[in-house]
Each structure stands twice: as structure tokens, then as C-alpha cells.
Scaffold this motif. Structure first.
Motif, mmCIF file in Angstrom:
data_model
loop_
_atom_site.group_PDB
_atom_site.id
_atom_site.type_symbol
_atom_site.label_atom_id
_atom_site.label_comp_id
_atom_site.label_asym_id
_atom_site.label_seq_id
_atom_site.Cartn_x
_atom_site.Cartn_y
_atom_site.Cartn_z
ATOM 1 N N ARG A 27 0.867 -1.109 0.177
ATOM 2 C CA ARG A 27 0.288 -0.087 0.142
ATOM 3 C C ARG A 27 1.006 1.424 -0.116
ATOM 4 O O ARG A 27 2.212 1.502 0.589
ATOM 5 C CB ARG A 27 -0.809 0.215 1.311
ATOM 6 N N PHE A 28 0.660 2.323 -0.459
ATOM 7 C CA PHE A 28 0.960 3.588 -0.532
ATOM 8 C C PHE A 28 -0.634 4.747 -0.731
ATOM 9 O O PHE A 28 -1.638 4.520 -1.069
ATOM 10 C CB PHE A 28 1.926 3.076 -2.379
ATOM 11 N N GLY A 29 0.459 5.450 -0.472
ATOM 12 C CA GLY A 29 0.117 6.754 0.512
ATOM 13 C C GLY A 29 -1.801 6.538 1.796
ATOM 14 O O GLY A 29 -1.981 5.624 1.789
ATOM 15 N N THR A 30 -1.745 7.623 1.849
ATOM 16 C CA THR A 30 -2.820 7.697 3.031
ATOM 17 C C THR A 30 -3.943 8.423 2.737
ATOM 18 O O THR A 30 -4.630 8.779 3.845
ATOM 19 C CB THR A 30 -2.317 7.902 4.741
ATOM 20 N N GLY A 31 -4.595 8.695 1.635
ATOM 21 C CA GLY A 31 -5.215 9.536 1.527
ATOM 22 C C GLY A 31 -6.539 8.805 1.294
ATOM 23 O O GLY A 31 -6.837 7.811 1.753
ATOM 24 N N ASP A 32 -7.809 9.011 0.588
ATOM 25 C CA ASP A 32 -9.261 9.159 1.172
ATOM 26 C C ASP A 32 -9.349 7.989 -0.207
ATOM 27 O O ASP A 32 -11.373 7.221 -0.042
ATOM 28 C CB ASP A 32 -10.278 10.213 1.294
ATOM 29 N N ILE A 33 -9.166 8.399 -1.210
ATOM 30 C CA ILE A 33 -9.898 7.828 -2.824
ATOM 31 C C ILE A 33 -9.094 6.496 -2.823
ATOM 32 O O ILE A 33 -7.817 6.159 -3.278
ATOM 33 C CB ILE A 33 -9.119 8.106 -3.721
ATOM 34 N N PRO A 34 -10.151 5.576 -3.023
ATOM 35 C CA PRO A 34 -8.952 4.234 -2.733
ATOM 36 C C PRO A 34 -8.656 4.035 -4.662
ATOM 37 O O PRO A 34 -9.567 4.415 -5.096
ATOM 38 C CB PRO A 34 -9.818 2.774 -3.063
ATOM 39 N N PHE A 35 -7.728 3.167 -4.412
ATOM 40 C CA PHE A 35 -6.944 3.091 -6.600
ATOM 41 C C PHE A 35 -6.463 1.565 -6.009
ATOM 42 O O PHE A 35 -5.510 1.467 -5.398
ATOM 43 C CB PHE A 35 -6.248 4.280 -6.541
ATOM 44 N N LEU A 36 -6.613 1.000 -7.158
ATOM 45 C CA LEU A 36 -6.025 -0.442 -6.638
ATOM 46 C C LEU A 36 -5.683 -0.456 -8.210
ATOM 47 O O LEU A 36 -5.890 -1.172 -9.684
ATOM 48 C CB LEU A 36 -7.492 -1.280 -7.050
ATOM 49 N N LEU A 37 -4.641 -1.093 -8.201
ATOM 50 C CA LEU A 37 -2.992 -1.186 -9.533
ATOM 51 C C LEU A 37 -2.768 -2.729 -9.628
ATOM 52 O O LEU A 37 -2.100 -3.406 -8.039
ATOM 53 C CB LEU A 37 -2.193 -0.748 -9.769
ATOM 54 N N ARG A 38 -2.746 -3.623 -10.215
ATOM 55 C CA ARG A 38 -2.668 -5.254 -10.518
ATOM 56 C C ARG A 38 -0.800 -5.463 -11.737
ATOM 57 O O ARG A 38 -1.768 -4.592 -12.266
ATOM 58 C CB ARG A 38 -3.744 -6.093 -10.545
ATOM 59 N N SER A 39 -0.761 -5.837 -10.833
ATOM 60 C CA SER A 39 0.541 -6.157 -12.141
ATOM 61 C C SER A 39 1.349 -7.154 -11.363
ATOM 62 O O SER A 39 1.314 -7.811 -10.729
ATOM 63 C CB SER A 39 1.633 -4.516 -11.666
ATOM 64 N N THR A 40 1.733 -7.361 -13.008
ATOM 65 C CA THR A 40 3.403 -9.107 -13.007
ATOM 66 C C THR A 40 4.119 -8.390 -11.927
ATOM 67 O O THR A 40 5.141 -9.390 -11.947
ATOM 68 C CB THR A 40 3.157 -9.949 -13.862
ATOM 69 N N THR A 41 4.761 -6.920 -12.167
ATOM 70 C CA THR A 41 5.661 -6.562 -11.929
ATOM 71 C C THR A 41 6.343 -6.805 -10.445
ATOM 72 O O THR A 41 5.540 -6.461 -9.464
ATOM 73 C CB THR A 41 6.431 -5.201 -12.139
ATOM 74 N N ASP A 42 7.477 -6.931 -9.955
ATOM 75 C CA ASP A 42 7.445 -7.385 -8.306
ATOM 76 C C ASP A 42 7.708 -5.780 -7.429
ATOM 77 O O ASP A 42 8.289 -4.942 -8.189
ATOM 78 C CB ASP A 42 9.012 -8.747 -7.792
ATOM 79 N N ILE A 43 6.741 -5.640 -6.337
ATOM 80 C CA ILE A 43 6.786 -4.638 -5.822
ATOM 81 C C ILE A 43 7.859 -4.121 -5.665
ATOM 82 O O ILE A 43 8.170 -3.043 -5.908
ATOM 83 C CB ILE A 43 5.551 -5.100 -4.420
ATOM 84 N N GLU A 44 9.258 -4.899 -5.338
ATOM 85 C CA GLU A 44 10.189 -4.207 -4.592
ATOM 86 C C GLU A 44 11.033 -3.855 -6.070
ATOM 87 O O GLU A 44 11.601 -2.513 -5.833
ATOM 88 C CB GLU A 44 11.308 -5.270 -4.131
ATOM 89 N N ILE A 45 10.267 -3.624 -6.727
ATOM 90 C CA ILE A 45 11.116 -3.535 -8.185
ATOM 91 C C ILE A 45 10.495 -1.848 -8.580
ATOM 92 O O ILE A 45 11.140 -0.979 -9.005
ATOM 93 C CB ILE A 45 11.479 -4.301 -9.246
ATOM 94 N N ILE A 46 9.694 -2.359 -8.339
ATOM 95 C CA ILE A 46 8.893 -1.475 -9.196
ATOM 96 C C ILE A 46 8.425 0.061 -7.590
ATOM 97 O O ILE A 46 7.676 1.109 -7.850
ATOM 98 C CB ILE A 46 7.492 -1.294 -9.795
ATOM 99 N N ARG A 47 8.700 -0.245 -7.046
ATOM 100 C CA ARG A 47 8.312 0.205 -5.659
ATOM 101 C C ARG A 47 8.841 2.306 -4.956
ATOM 102 O O ARG A 47 8.445 2.957 -5.071
ATOM 103 C CB ARG A 47 8.831 -0.046 -4.193
ATOM 104 N N PRO A 48 10.040 2.990 -5.877
ATOM 105 C CA PRO A 48 9.925 4.262 -5.967
ATOM 106 C C PRO A 48 9.214 4.866 -6.915
ATOM 107 O O PRO A 48 8.856 5.965 -6.403
ATOM 108 C CB PRO A 48 10.894 3.668 -6.806
ATOM 109 N N VAL A 49 8.855 3.956 -8.003
ATOM 110 C CA VAL A 49 8.110 4.886 -8.676
ATOM 111 C C VAL A 49 6.384 5.093 -8.600
ATOM 112 O O VAL A 49 5.930 6.142 -7.946
ATOM 113 C CB VAL A 49 7.789 3.455 -10.053
#
Length: 346
Positions: A27-49
Motif C-alpha cells: 500500500r502506498f499513500g494515505t489518502g481517502d480515494i482508493p486506487f487498485l493497481l494489479r501488476s506482474t512486476t515485483d513490488i520491490e522493483i517498482i516501489r520507487p515509481v
């Protein structure tokens, strides 16, 4: 081309089996609007983006789900057919599956100056966009295979397997195309490009090559010395494995180059936010972050030493639909099980 090779070319044009389910969540961010991204990319690789995008959009609470490519496709197709509001955006390396979803009217159209600036091979119908640049490489164990013995083309790999079958026995690894949508895509692309394709698979069979599901597992096997060579693995995963004894070769005969496909489902609840994420991922800032993560590579000859004629970009186009012909599925899977043994957990 020999009859056996011609048969293999035909066999590879069908769909893979479903894979395992969701692998991880962040999970990223603490806002009030939920946003769901599904991906095949490893979380740790794309985490900075994703972390940077969340910082620029503080109103969002982003859930990032990591999936196997086949499972992600099946879920996305089911959401589309049911009209269910699932993911707000999908990012997958198995771009043949993404093309299928777009062709099945599962995608939302979007156009901006940023998306229009992409080359034609990295966008289709304003509904699918390629956001990365990743070569498929030959990875090898530098401690066990001296540099002058490393095959730098498919022809050289085939010669090595013929010359030293016992040395390479059980020590060549690649993707299991029944379990990996990405592996299936590379095998399909090879079948269209390589004059060595049939002979190379025959060579893999002679040395009892290992077919397994996952980039991380394959690369770890090379690092540990269980495998000498991994064929057709994504260079980005090798770079992120942090294994000093794993080397990388861009095959000199040709190197496949993948762009992960980004799609906004037509059933997405947050289409505007998904469009913002797409535009952000194509900005110089995000592309630099993706480059640091190994997901964007400079493919110019001066950077790679690879001739321009040897670069084979996998285009986002209807041509990939032939890779999902279900009528030939059983025959391919039988052939695949006869050619490879599945890797076993030590």
C-alpha cells in the motif's frame, strides 16, 4: 526449416495454462480515494515509481497487487465479462494477454500528448501502452562458466550443448511456458524469429534442461550454481537480483525487447487517476526511476554493443493474438512436458 522445427513453430501458437493466484500486496499513500493497481512486476522493483506517484497524488490510497501473469489475465478477463469493478489499472509483462483484453473490448481509451509520443510499437488503439524497455537475455554463472566459454548467440549456445552435453546436463534453465505468460510470449516470439528454434529445443531436451515458472527462481538457481545458464530471462530481473556472480549476455543474433503493457480497464472506478499514473510513468522522472530499477534499458548500439539490426521489439499489435489460439493447446503442452522436466524444490 526441418519438419520438426516447422511443427514447433505451429505448436507454440496457443494459450498457456492459468498460474498461481495473487502473490503479494503493498500500500502506498494515505489518502481517502482508493486506487487498485494489479501488476506482474515485483513490488520491490517498482516501489520507487509507485511511491513517487503516491507522493504527487496525496488524495490516493494505492493498493498494489502483485500477480502471476496467467492468473492476472484470467481475473481481468472475468472482471470484464462480468462488468465488475476490479483493478483501476493493469500492468503486465505478458503483453499477448493484454492485446487479447483490448481486442475483447475490455479497455478504456485514453489519449494525451505523452502517450502519442510513444513509438507505434509501444501503443495500440489508445488502449494499451508499453511503459518499459527490457531485453530478454542469456544469464550465466560467472564463477562456473569462464567468459570465453559463454555463448553469445543462439548458434553458439546450440554448439555448446552439442559439444558438452554432460557438462550442461540439468544445468540449463528457462521459463515453463505453461506456467509463465511471459515465458510463453518469448517462446512464441522465438518461433517466429529464430532459424535455430527447433534445433535449440532439441538441444534442451538432450541435456535435460529445466523449465520453471519464475524469473526469481531461475536467477537464484544461476547464482547458486544449480544452473550454468538461463535462457530468455528478463534482464531487469537479473539486475535486481543483486547477484554479483551472475553475468548477462544480449544475444548477438537477435535480442527480444519487451515493453510491459499498461491498460485501464473499461470497468475501472478511477479512470482519471489511472490516466495520471500512465502519463507519470512516461515522464522523464519516472523513466529515470524505472531505469534505476532495471525496467528501462538504453538499447542503442553505443550502449549495448548490439547491432541495431539485432534488436527485436515485441510490438503491441493484433499480431500477438495468434499466440492465444486455444485449439492447439493440448499438443503444445504434451510437447513441452516431453521436452523439459519441471524444476523441483531442493
Amino acid at each position: 526449416m526441418r519438419p520438426f522445427a516447422r511443427l514447433l513453430v505451429c505448436l507454440l501458437m496457443l494459450s498457456p495454462l492459468p498460474a498461481a493466484a495473487q502473490e503479494a500486496t503493498a500500500r502506498f499513500g494515505t489518502g481517502d480515494i482508493p486506487f487498485l493497481l494489479r501488476s506482474t512486476t515485483d513490488i520491490e522493483i517498482i516501489r520507487p515509481v509507485i511511491g513517487r506517484f503516491a507522493a504527487l497524488n496525496p488524495e490516493l490510497a494505492i493498493t498494489y497487487e502483485q500477480w502471476g501473469s496467467n492468473a492476472l489475465f484470467e481475473l481481468s478477463r472475468a472482471d470484464c465479462r462480468a462488468g465488475a469493478s476490479g483493478a483501476d489499472a493493469i500492468l503486465s509483462s505478458a503483453v499477448q494477454q493484454m492485446v487479447w483484453l483490448v481486442n475483447a473490448a475490455c479497455a478504456h481509451a485514453y489519449r494525451s500528448a505523452t502517450t502519442q509520443a510513444l513509438p507505434p510499437t509501444r501503443r495500440w488503439r489508445d488502449e494499451l501502452w508499453g511503459v518499459t524497455t527490457e531485453p530478454a537475455v542469456i544469464a550465466y554463472n560467472k564463477s562456473l562458466l569462464p567468459g570465453d566459454e559463454v555463448p553469445r548467440s543462439r548458434f553458439a549456445l546450440l554448439d555448446a550443448l552439442r559439444a558438452r552435453p554432460e557438462f550442461f546436463r540439468n544445468r540449463i534453465a528457462t521459463y515453463d511456458i505453461a506456467a509463465s505468460g511471459l515465458g510463453y510470449l518469448f517462446a512464441h516470439s522465438d518461433s517466429l524469429e529464430a532459424t535455430t528454434f527447433g534445433a535449440l529445443l532439441e538441444g534442451f531436451a538432450r541435456v535435460d534442461a529445466v523449465a520453471t515458472c519464475c524469473s526469481a527462481e531461475i536467477i537464484a538457481g544461476v547464482a547458486e550454481g544449480r544452473y550454468l545458464i538461463a535462457y530468455n530471462v528478463l534482464g531487469s530481473y537479473v539486475l535486481n537480483a543483486d547477484a554479483a556472480n551472475v553475468g548477462v549476455i544480449l544475444p548477438e543474433d537477435y535480442t527480444l525487447v519487451l515493453s510491459r503493457g499498461y491498460m485501464i480497464p473499461k470497468t475501472a472506478s478511477r479512470k482519471a487517476a489511472a490516466a495520471r499514473l500512465l502519463d507519470f510513468m512516461l515522464t522523464p522522472e519516472a523513466q529515470t526511476l524505472l531505469m534505476r530499477a532495471g525496467l528501462v534499458s538504453r538499447m542503442e548500439p553505443a550502449e549495448t554493443g548490439l547491432a541495431a539490426s539485432a534488436r527485436r521489439y515485441i510490438p503491441l499489435s493484433p499480431a500477438l493474438l495468434v499466440a492465444r489460439d486455444p485449439n492447439r493447446r493440448e499438443l503444445l503442452l504434451q510437447f513441452w512436458s516431453d521436452t523439459f522436466r519441471r524444476a523441483e524444490t531442493p
